[in-house]
Motif scaffolding. Sequence first.
Motif, PDB file in Angstrom:
ATOM      1  N   THR A  93      17.324  11.133   2.751  1.00 37.91           N
ATOM      2  CA  THR A  93      18.182  12.239   3.526  1.00 37.91           C
ATOM      3  C   THR A  93      19.341  12.150   1.757  1.00 37.91           C
ATOM      4  O   THR A  93      20.216  13.328   1.897  1.00 37.91           O
ATOM      5  CB  THR A  93      19.066  11.601   4.304  1.00 37.91           C
ATOM      6  N   LEU A  94      19.656  11.605   0.937  1.00 38.14           N
ATOM      7  CA  LEU A  94      20.197  11.702   0.201  1.00 38.14           C
ATOM      8  C   LEU A  94      19.226  11.619  -1.109  1.00 38.14           C
ATOM      9  O   LEU A  94      18.369  10.919  -1.733  1.00 38.14           O
ATOM     10  CB  LEU A  94      21.305  10.599  -0.364  1.00 38.14           C
ATOM     11  N   PRO A  95      19.133  11.993  -2.539  1.00 34.68           N
ATOM     12  CA  PRO A  95      18.635  12.433  -3.088  1.00 34.68           C
ATOM     13  C   PRO A  95      18.216  10.622  -4.181  1.00 34.68           C
ATOM     14  O   PRO A  95      18.890   9.872  -3.980  1.00 34.68           O
ATOM     15  CB  PRO A  95      19.930  12.887  -5.022  1.00 34.68           C
ATOM     16  N   VAL A  96      17.089  10.875  -4.849  1.00 39.21           N
ATOM     17  CA  VAL A  96      16.738   9.699  -5.074  1.00 39.21           C
ATOM     18  C   VAL A  96      17.369   9.314  -6.130  1.00 39.21           C
ATOM     19  O   VAL A  96      17.486   7.280  -6.005  1.00 39.21           O
ATOM     20  CB  VAL A  96      15.239  10.124  -5.611  1.00 39.21           C
ATOM     21  N   SER A  97      18.140  10.067  -6.962  1.00 49.50           N
ATOM     22  CA  SER A  97      18.789   9.305  -8.232  1.00 49.50           C
ATOM     23  C   SER A  97      20.278   9.177  -7.745  1.00 49.50           C
ATOM     24  O   SER A  97      20.376   7.277  -7.790  1.00 49.50           O
ATOM     25  CB  SER A  97      19.154  10.193  -8.957  1.00 49.50           C
ATOM     26  N   THR A  98      20.919   9.161  -6.477  1.00 53.86           N
ATOM     27  CA  THR A  98      21.572   8.181  -5.830  1.00 53.86           C
ATOM     28  C   THR A  98      21.181   6.878  -4.683  1.00 53.86           C
ATOM     29  O   THR A  98      21.530   6.132  -5.289  1.00 53.86           O
ATOM     30  CB  THR A  98      21.934   9.260  -4.864  1.00 53.86           C
ATOM     31  N   MET A  99      20.006   6.895  -4.538  1.00 50.86           N
ATOM     32  CA  MET A  99      19.793   5.447  -3.919  1.00 50.86           C
ATOM     33  C   MET A  99      19.644   4.908  -4.760  1.00 50.86           C
ATOM     34  O   MET A  99      19.321   3.218  -4.249  1.00 50.86           O
ATOM     35  CB  MET A  99      18.063   6.019  -2.835  1.00 50.86           C
ATOM     36  N   ALA A 100      18.808   5.380  -6.085  1.00 56.48           N
ATOM     37  CA  ALA A 100      18.173   4.647  -7.279  1.00 56.48           C
ATOM     38  C   ALA A 100      19.704   2.803  -7.286  1.00 56.48           C
ATOM     39  O   ALA A 100      19.589   1.993  -7.457  1.00 56.48           O
ATOM     40  CB  ALA A 100      18.172   4.671  -8.444  1.00 56.48           C
ATOM     41  N   TRP A 101      20.563   3.236  -7.776  1.00 53.40           N
ATOM     42  CA  TRP A 101      21.961   2.656  -7.825  1.00 53.40           C
ATOM     43  C   TRP A 101      22.498   1.770  -5.585  1.00 53.40           C
ATOM     44  O   TRP A 101      23.125   1.172  -5.922  1.00 53.40           O
ATOM     45  CB  TRP A 101      22.894   2.559  -8.678  1.00 53.40           C
ATOM     46  N   LEU A 102      22.585   2.674  -5.253  1.00 54.65           N
ATOM     47  CA  LEU A 102      22.747   2.514  -3.775  1.00 54.65           C
ATOM     48  C   LEU A 102      22.604   1.732  -2.981  1.00 54.65           C
ATOM     49  O   LEU A 102      23.390   0.453  -2.041  1.00 54.65           O
ATOM     50  CB  LEU A 102      22.521   3.989  -3.133  1.00 54.65           C
ATOM     51  N   SER A 103      21.324   1.731  -3.677  1.00 58.33           N
ATOM     52  CA  SER A 103      20.474   0.551  -2.860  1.00 58.33           C
ATOM     53  C   SER A 103      21.082  -0.878  -2.428  1.00 58.33           C
ATOM     54  O   SER A 103      20.946  -2.049  -2.008  1.00 58.33           O
ATOM     55  CB  SER A 103      18.602   0.440  -3.349  1.00 58.33           C
ATOM     56  N   THR A 104      21.263  -1.213  -3.942  1.00 55.73           N
ATOM     57  CA  THR A 104      21.617  -2.720  -4.739  1.00 55.73           C
ATOM     58  C   THR A 104      22.940  -2.515  -3.964  1.00 55.73           C
ATOM     59  O   THR A 104      23.620  -3.349  -3.184  1.00 55.73           O
ATOM     60  CB  THR A 104      21.473  -2.425  -6.476  1.00 55.73           C
ATOM     61  N   PHE A 163       1.043  -1.100  -0.226  1.00 59.61           N
ATOM     62  CA  PHE A 163      -0.203  -0.478   0.127  1.00 59.61           C
ATOM     63  C   PHE A 163       0.939   1.534  -0.289  1.00 59.61           C
ATOM     64  O   PHE A 163       0.277   2.213  -0.326  1.00 59.61           O
ATOM     65  CB  PHE A 163      -0.612  -0.049   1.329  1.00 59.61           C
ATOM     66  N   VAL A 164       2.501   1.531  -0.069  1.00 66.84           N
ATOM     67  CA  VAL A 164       3.203   2.319   0.172  1.00 66.84           C
ATOM     68  C   VAL A 164       3.282   2.388  -1.335  1.00 66.84           C
ATOM     69  O   VAL A 164       4.543   1.997  -2.169  1.00 66.84           O
ATOM     70  CB  VAL A 164       4.616   1.687   1.064  1.00 66.84           C
ATOM     71  N   THR A 165       2.700   3.165  -2.314  1.00 60.04           N
ATOM     72  CA  THR A 165       3.230   3.575  -3.509  1.00 60.04           C
ATOM     73  C   THR A 165       3.322   5.125  -3.543  1.00 60.04           C
ATOM     74  O   THR A 165       2.746   6.166  -2.809  1.00 60.04           O
ATOM     75  CB  THR A 165       1.850   3.172  -4.536  1.00 60.04           C
ATOM     76  N   GLY A 166       3.943   5.492  -4.680  1.00 60.73           N
ATOM     77  CA  GLY A 166       3.348   6.974  -5.249  1.00 60.73           C
ATOM     78  C   GLY A 166       4.687   8.110  -4.981  1.00 60.73           C
ATOM     79  O   GLY A 166       5.138   8.430  -5.513  1.00 60.73           O
ATOM     80  N   ASP A 167       5.412   7.549  -3.999  1.00 60.39           N
ATOM     81  CA  ASP A 167       6.786   8.542  -3.695  1.00 60.39           C
ATOM     82  C   ASP A 167       7.993   7.485  -3.671  1.00 60.39           C
ATOM     83  O   ASP A 167       7.759   6.682  -3.088  1.00 60.39           O
ATOM     84  CB  ASP A 167       6.372   8.549  -1.630  1.00 60.39           C
ATOM     85  N   ALA A 168       8.420   8.041  -4.348  1.00 60.33           N
ATOM     86  CA  ALA A 168       9.937   7.104  -4.607  1.00 60.33           C
ATOM     87  C   ALA A 168      10.514   6.774  -3.351  1.00 60.33           C
ATOM     88  O   ALA A 168      11.513   5.391  -2.775  1.00 60.33           O
ATOM     89  CB  ALA A 168      10.988   7.456  -6.224  1.00 60.33           C
ATOM     90  N   ARG A 169      10.311   7.850  -2.645  1.00 58.41           N
ATOM     91  CA  ARG A 169      11.639   7.587  -1.213  1.00 58.41           C
ATOM     92  C   ARG A 169      10.870   6.709  -0.571  1.00 58.41           C
ATOM     93  O   ARG A 169      11.656   5.459   0.025  1.00 58.41           O
ATOM     94  CB  ARG A 169      11.296   9.314  -0.545  1.00 58.41           C
ATOM     95  N   LEU A 170       9.695   6.458  -0.156  1.00 56.37           N
ATOM     96  CA  LEU A 170       8.851   5.308  -0.172  1.00 56.37           C
ATOM     97  C   LEU A 170       9.152   4.357  -0.407  1.00 56.37           C
ATOM     98  O   LEU A 170       9.067   2.621   0.500  1.00 56.37           O
ATOM     99  CB  LEU A 170       7.496   5.448   0.659  1.00 56.37           C
ATOM    100  N   MET A 171       9.323   3.999  -1.775  1.00 57.61           N
ATOM    101  CA  MET A 171       9.592   2.386  -2.414  1.00 57.61           C
ATOM    102  C   MET A 171      10.844   2.283  -1.932  1.00 57.61           C
ATOM    103  O   MET A 171      10.553   0.666  -1.826  1.00 57.61           O
ATOM    104  CB  MET A 171       9.215   2.797  -3.503  1.00 57.61           C
ATOM    105  N   ILE A 172      11.886   2.957  -1.969  1.00 58.55           N
ATOM    106  CA  ILE A 172      12.819   2.892  -1.406  1.00 58.55           C
ATOM    107  C   ILE A 172      13.300   2.217   0.520  1.00 58.55           C
ATOM    108  O   ILE A 172      13.585   1.041   0.518  1.00 58.55           O
ATOM    109  CB  ILE A 172      14.403   3.921  -1.771  1.00 58.55           C
ATOM    110  N   ALA A 173      12.830   2.530   0.821  1.00 55.93           N
ATOM    111  CA  ALA A 173      12.390   2.465   1.944  1.00 55.93           C
ATOM    112  C   ALA A 173      11.214   1.073   2.381  1.00 55.93           C
ATOM    113  O   ALA A 173      11.926  -0.068   3.125  1.00 55.93           O
ATOM    114  CB  ALA A 173      11.905   3.458   2.969  1.00 55.93           C
TER     115      ALA A 173
END
Length: 258
Positions: free
Chosen positions: A212-223, A117-127
């Motif tokens: 705390t970090l830009p979404v573009s950074t977390m897109a690769w940093l998560s992996t 149900f957590v949708t719509g926010d890129a930061r929430l999706m990463i979290a």
Amino acid sequence: MSQTVSVSAVTGTVALTSAVTGTTAAPARDAAAGAARAKAPNPLVSGLRPLALDVAAPLAGYYLLHSALGLSEFAALAWSSAFPAARTVLGLLGERRLNLWAALMLTVNLAGLALTFVTGDARLMIAKDGGLSGTVALAILVSALIGRPVMTPMLMPFLTKGRQERSAAWQRLVEGRAAGSRAFRRHERLFSGIWGTALLTECAARVVGAFTLPVSTMAWLSTVLLIGAIVAGSMLGQIAVEPMERLVRTETEAPTTV
């Protein structure tokens, strides 16, 4: 003629004595033992079967339903939860014990259902992804605390190397019937503790980075964080794996009482 009869009688007596004492039966016993060993299940296959049934099957089911058949994430998670749920219930009812891997996968799937149900926010999706790895981490740590480390079955096929005698030694160590059982159990808990801590650290780093970090950074940093946690768990886990392997080897070589 009497000498011939005497020789025949002696020969018959020797044969009868051998039959009674089991001298001539030794080859038959060896053949029976060999046949029994041939029919015994391969320890490597037996050790990997729970991982295939309780981990690989639900994951494959999820990806097949979601990616290949186009079901929604919620529906795919719900349907792929049926198998680990059934395995967990059957273990409790049939064997009076908790199937830890099936229970872990069921917990992860339920957490995933809640987080769909957590949708719509890129930061929430990463979290959200961090929350799933955190669920696994907490389950692993709790299993170590209660003395039923969930990571142990994963080690068995690799430490026993598919050999019957090493599998028997492993079983004695796990069940507390060997001299090194106490040390073995301690290293079991340590191994799960290391992996749980590594994954929990990755979860915390991902959640903090998500906000705390830009979404573009977390897109690769998560992996990168997940791979780092796996590498850390594998390397630090050797602290526990090497003593466990020595204990298995020592117990294999130790004389056993029948």
